[in-house]
Design a protein around this motif. Structure first.
Motif, PDB file in Angstrom:
ATOM      1  N   PHE A 261       0.612  -0.463  -1.069  1.00  0.00           N
ATOM      2  CA  PHE A 261       1.940  -0.341  -1.748  1.00  0.00           C
ATOM      3  C   PHE A 261       1.891   0.577  -2.973  1.00  0.00           C
ATOM      4  O   PHE A 261       2.866   0.999  -3.289  1.00  0.00           O
ATOM      5  CB  PHE A 261       2.015  -1.785  -1.977  1.00  0.00           C
ATOM      6  CG  PHE A 261       2.791  -2.761  -0.958  1.00  0.00           C
ATOM      7  CD1 PHE A 261       3.809  -2.654  -0.605  1.00  0.00           C
ATOM      8  CD2 PHE A 261       1.656  -3.514  -0.448  1.00  0.00           C
ATOM      9  CE1 PHE A 261       4.430  -3.272   0.506  1.00  0.00           C
ATOM     10  CE2 PHE A 261       2.175  -4.243   0.604  1.00  0.00           C
ATOM     11  CZ  PHE A 261       3.403  -4.194   1.268  1.00  0.00           C
ATOM     12  N   ASP A 262       0.659   0.811  -3.537  1.00  0.00           N
ATOM     13  CA  ASP A 262       0.668   1.684  -4.801  1.00  0.00           C
ATOM     14  C   ASP A 262       1.160   3.099  -4.510  1.00  0.00           C
ATOM     15  O   ASP A 262       1.417   3.533  -5.398  1.00  0.00           O
ATOM     16  CB  ASP A 262      -0.779   1.681  -5.381  1.00  0.00           C
ATOM     17  CG  ASP A 262      -1.087   0.538  -6.360  1.00  0.00           C
ATOM     18  OD1 ASP A 262      -0.059  -0.373  -6.448  1.00  0.00           O
ATOM     19  OD2 ASP A 262      -2.185   0.168  -6.802  1.00  0.00           O
ATOM     20  N   VAL A 263       0.709   3.487  -3.139  1.00  0.00           N
ATOM     21  CA  VAL A 263       1.445   4.831  -2.950  1.00  0.00           C
ATOM     22  C   VAL A 263       2.678   4.760  -2.337  1.00  0.00           C
ATOM     23  O   VAL A 263       3.153   5.991  -1.668  1.00  0.00           O
ATOM     24  CB  VAL A 263       0.192   5.847  -1.759  1.00  0.00           C
ATOM     25  CG1 VAL A 263      -1.003   5.562  -2.780  1.00  0.00           C
ATOM     26  CG2 VAL A 263      -0.018   4.891  -0.794  1.00  0.00           C
ATOM     27  N   LEU A 264       3.386   3.752  -2.029  1.00  0.00           N
ATOM     28  CA  LEU A 264       4.675   3.731  -1.324  1.00  0.00           C
ATOM     29  C   LEU A 264       5.773   3.633  -2.385  1.00  0.00           C
ATOM     30  O   LEU A 264       5.645   2.715  -3.418  1.00  0.00           O
ATOM     31  CB  LEU A 264       4.717   2.624  -0.526  1.00  0.00           C
ATOM     32  CG  LEU A 264       3.671   2.488   0.780  1.00  0.00           C
ATOM     33  CD1 LEU A 264       4.173   1.607   1.739  1.00  0.00           C
ATOM     34  CD2 LEU A 264       3.519   4.033   1.510  1.00  0.00           C
ATOM     35  N   THR A 265       6.909   4.209  -2.129  1.00  0.00           N
ATOM     36  CA  THR A 265       8.216   3.940  -3.259  1.00  0.00           C
ATOM     37  C   THR A 265       8.714   2.753  -2.465  1.00  0.00           C
ATOM     38  O   THR A 265       8.493   2.249  -1.425  1.00  0.00           O
ATOM     39  CB  THR A 265       9.010   5.116  -2.953  1.00  0.00           C
ATOM     40  OG1 THR A 265       9.544   5.332  -1.555  1.00  0.00           O
ATOM     41  CG2 THR A 265       8.307   6.336  -3.463  1.00  0.00           C
ATOM     42  N   ASP A 266       9.762   2.458  -3.412  1.00  0.00           N
ATOM     43  CA  ASP A 266      10.548   1.195  -2.844  1.00  0.00           C
ATOM     44  C   ASP A 266      11.155   1.559  -1.368  1.00  0.00           C
ATOM     45  O   ASP A 266      11.652   0.743  -0.645  1.00  0.00           O
ATOM     46  CB  ASP A 266      11.701   0.764  -3.994  1.00  0.00           C
ATOM     47  CG  ASP A 266      11.070   0.022  -4.973  1.00  0.00           C
ATOM     48  OD1 ASP A 266      10.008  -0.193  -4.950  1.00  0.00           O
ATOM     49  OD2 ASP A 266      11.969  -0.046  -5.963  1.00  0.00           O
ATOM     50  N   ASP A 267      11.771   2.726  -1.507  1.00  0.00           N
ATOM     51  CA  ASP A 267      12.636   3.258  -0.183  1.00  0.00           C
ATOM     52  C   ASP A 267      11.540   3.076   0.986  1.00  0.00           C
ATOM     53  O   ASP A 267      11.894   3.014   2.184  1.00  0.00           O
ATOM     54  CB  ASP A 267      12.982   4.797  -0.300  1.00  0.00           C
ATOM     55  CG  ASP A 267      14.251   4.584  -1.177  1.00  0.00           C
ATOM     56  OD1 ASP A 267      14.782   3.542  -1.279  1.00  0.00           O
ATOM     57  OD2 ASP A 267      15.072   5.865  -1.723  1.00  0.00           O
ATOM     58  N   ASP A 268      10.307   3.740   0.874  1.00  0.00           N
ATOM     59  CA  ASP A 268       9.335   3.654   1.969  1.00  0.00           C
ATOM     60  C   ASP A 268       9.235   2.249   2.442  1.00  0.00           C
ATOM     61  O   ASP A 268       9.209   2.028   3.635  1.00  0.00           O
ATOM     62  CB  ASP A 268       7.996   4.106   1.262  1.00  0.00           C
ATOM     63  CG  ASP A 268       7.615   5.713   1.029  1.00  0.00           C
ATOM     64  OD1 ASP A 268       8.732   6.333   1.589  1.00  0.00           O
ATOM     65  OD2 ASP A 268       6.982   5.960   0.361  1.00  0.00           O
ATOM     66  N   VAL A 269       8.911   1.396   1.190  1.00  0.00           N
ATOM     67  CA  VAL A 269       8.543  -0.148   1.946  1.00  0.00           C
ATOM     68  C   VAL A 269      10.169  -0.602   2.623  1.00  0.00           C
ATOM     69  O   VAL A 269       9.957  -1.179   3.700  1.00  0.00           O
ATOM     70  CB  VAL A 269       8.547  -1.197   0.743  1.00  0.00           C
ATOM     71  CG1 VAL A 269       8.565  -2.641   1.136  1.00  0.00           C
ATOM     72  CG2 VAL A 269       7.524  -0.660  -0.073  1.00  0.00           C
TER      73      VAL A 269
END
Lengths: 154, 154
Positions: free
Chosen positions: A127-135
């Motif tokens: 999660f630390d390398v993902l943006t909200d949009d990625d999630v």
């Protein structure tokens, strides 16, 4: 048979990256879980599923369904965890619908101790390398694939 | 220890969907591969890695690295595949750097026959339900996680 719809370069690249991420991420999570808590990833999965339900008890058959494991794999796993005192197996001679698996107090303690460092690893590696949009994109995409799997007949 | 950064509902949902997709997709791919070609997913993986390189031969140690498998798991897998005539093991007593694994003509035929139905399954279960943007997003996200895994030390 119809002509093969081979993957193009972009799809090939996406598919290999996705498979590689799954494999390396799972290996890293397993390694750190074991180092932090002496639980394997399958131990952890079983305990998560059991502590998710009322009374922390499930029929073996229901647990196998919810984990999507073969019955024989689950039986071996439960036997190993029972020897370590993490779960107990309760036979039900009466109703013919098979045994229950129940979390023991030690099993509950084990998952409660394992969860904080595990979730920290999941954050750091994922999660630390993902943006909200990625999630959001990943959730939508995963659910679309799951829907397809649900209706697919080979 | 610092306070646990628990996953919020959206992250929890994303994480569970992603894990569930991985598990069910892999199970479906394995099932159909076996039905179409009598190869297991590990057989297929080994053959893909071997036929990807010049001469279709690799040191056992290099193959283990590239598959990210434990040496012992790979040794068992190679022994099983050698008994079925899919690969051969060539010892190198000279250089002390260990044996090679080589694809046999039967192994090459097996992967050539298995690949078209397998890629069709990958399309039907995965790419057919993804948009071009999904594919791009998944690639970027996978590579970011892979970069993190590469630099991460627990």
């Amino acid at each position: 048979m119809a002509e093969t719809r081979w993957l193009d370069d972009e799809e090939q690249h996406a598919w290999r990256s996705y498979l590689r991420m799954n494999k390396l991420l799972e290996a890293a999570l397993a390694r750190e879980l074991q180092a932090d808590s002496q639980l394997s990833l399958p131990d952890f999965e079983v305990l998560v599923h059991l502590t998710d339900v009322p009374d922390a008890r499930l029929r073996v058959s229901a647990l196998a369904r919810s984990l999507q494991w073969e019955k024989s794999r689950l039986s071996h796993q439960i036997a190993r965890m029972a020897r370590r005192g993490l779960v107990t197996r309760e036979e039900c001679p009466d109703d013919g619908r098979g045994a229950f698996v129940v979390v023991t107090p030690d099993g509950r303690r084990a998952i409660e101790e394992a969860a904080p460092p595990h979730v920290e690893t999941v954050r750091q590696l994922f999660f630390d390398v993902l943006t909200d949009d990625d999630v959001k994109a990943l959730t939508v995409l995963s659910e679309r694939v799951l829907d397809r799997l649900d209706t697919h007949t080979p």
